[in-house]
Write an enzyme that holds these catalytic residues in place. Structure first.
Site, PDB file in Angstrom:
ATOM      1  N   GLU A   1      28.328 -32.821 -54.271  1.00 10.98           N
ATOM      2  CA  GLU A   1      27.207 -31.889 -54.188  1.00 10.98           C
ATOM      3  C   GLU A   1      26.087 -32.442 -55.062  1.00 10.98           C
ATOM      4  O   GLU A   1      26.338 -32.920 -56.171  1.00 10.98           O
ATOM      5  CB  GLU A   1      27.620 -30.504 -54.681  1.00 10.98           C
ATOM      6  CG  GLU A   1      26.475 -29.492 -54.763  1.00 10.98           C
ATOM      7  CD  GLU A   1      26.939 -28.119 -55.272  1.00 10.98           C
ATOM      8  OE1 GLU A   1      28.103 -27.750 -54.998  1.00 10.98           O
ATOM      9  OE2 GLU A   1      26.148 -27.441 -55.948  1.00 10.98           O
TER      10      GLU A   1
ATOM     11  N   GLU B   1      18.020 -26.215 -59.687  1.00 10.23           N
ATOM     12  CA  GLU B   1      18.534 -24.857 -59.840  1.00 10.23           C
ATOM     13  C   GLU B   1      17.806 -24.193 -60.999  1.00 10.23           C
ATOM     14  O   GLU B   1      17.435 -24.847 -61.974  1.00 10.23           O
ATOM     15  CB  GLU B   1      20.037 -24.858 -60.113  1.00 10.23           C
ATOM     16  CG  GLU B   1      20.890 -25.229 -58.925  1.00 10.23           C
ATOM     17  CD  GLU B   1      22.365 -25.102 -59.249  1.00 10.23           C
ATOM     18  OE1 GLU B   1      22.987 -24.111 -58.851  1.00 10.23           O
ATOM     19  OE2 GLU B   1      22.874 -26.030 -59.920  1.00 10.23           O
TER      20      GLU B   1
END
Length: 264
Positions: free
Chosen positions: A140, A145
């Site tokens: 990933e 974020e």
């Protein structure tokens, strides 16, 4: 042998001299539904496979226009509290498709983030197939974020079998981005066979290198696609609760652009 070596050198120099080529993009120019030839959706609450999308998130994802639309030249992802009396939320999670996956690329996203405790927006990448097994073994890449209780702190992270948050070994870095929810910023990764650089507004702030030890450390040798979403609450985003007074919240995306290498 001499001619072979010379040919390889000429090819290498020619390749290095070529300008970066855009291989996929969406500038969100047409109001209404996001281009269905470029985007599909994850829907629901993740149940029954992994309820709460594996992170105890509170939102249900939809493809309804109140949660996702193109408006005034931007993709709008809007997280909504469905009523003042409960803690039910809807949002959207888009995935690139129809050619929207790549093995090694420069991926650039210009976005303005939501604000408020309980918001958890992300610009990230997952593999098309679980080449090395289920998450996190096939990798990933979290381009960006942000969690609302830690305003203006942005994170770039990778997750692999050896390096992931479930065992506390994830490899990432955080950086302060002034006015992340008031201004647009450019979030990017430069992903090659040797390295993944994390970049904000043209500046590299974190790098993850291929150590050559195999897929447990580096599973990033197969195609990945882009994901854009706002989660609500969850193990990280909801770590300090959810402020019920902040909703609705939007993430605006001006464009997504993918090149075969980082433009000079």
């Amino acid at each position: 042998m001499k001619y072979t070596t010379l040919a390889l050198i000429v090819f290498f120099l020619y390749s290095c001299d070529q300008p970066a080529k855009m291989v996929w993009h969406d500038n969100f120019e047409l109001d209404g539904v996001p281009n269905p030839s470029k985007w599909t959706y994850d829907l629901g609450d993740g149940c029954p496979r992994v309820c709460g999308w594996g992170n105890n998130e509170r939102q249900t994802y939809t493809n309804n226009p109140e949660n996702v639309r193109v408006e005034d030249g931007n993709l709008v992802i809007e997280a909504i509290q469905t009523s003042a009396e409960d803690s039910t939320y809807t949002s959207a999670r888009l995935k690139s498709h129809n050619g929207g996956s790549w093995q090694y690329a420069y991926v650039e996203i210009r976005a303005k983030l939501p604000i408020g405790r309980g918001t958890w927006p992300a610009l990230w990448m997952l593999p098309d197939e679980n080449k090395y097994g289920g998450w996190p073994r096939s990798g990933e890449i979290d381009i960006m974020e942000h969690v609302g209780y830690d305003q203006d702190v942005v994170h770039g992270t990778v997750h692999t079998e050896a390096f992931n948050h479930t065992i506390g070994t994830q490899v990432g870095k955080e950086i302060n981005v002034a006015a992340a929810s008031e201004d647009f910023h450019i979030y990017a990764v430069d992903w090659t066979a040797e390295n993944i650089d994390f970049i904000i507004d043209g500046e590299v702030y974190h790098s993850f290198a291929n150590d050559g030890k195999g897929s447990a450390d580096w599973p990033f040798d197969h195609p990945f696609h882009v994901i854009l979403n706002i989660a609500v609450g969850g193990n990280w985003g909801g770590q300090k609760g959810i402020d019920k007074s902040v909703w609705p919240q939007q993430m605006l995306v001006d464009y997504v652009r993918v090149y075969d290498k980082r433009p000079s």
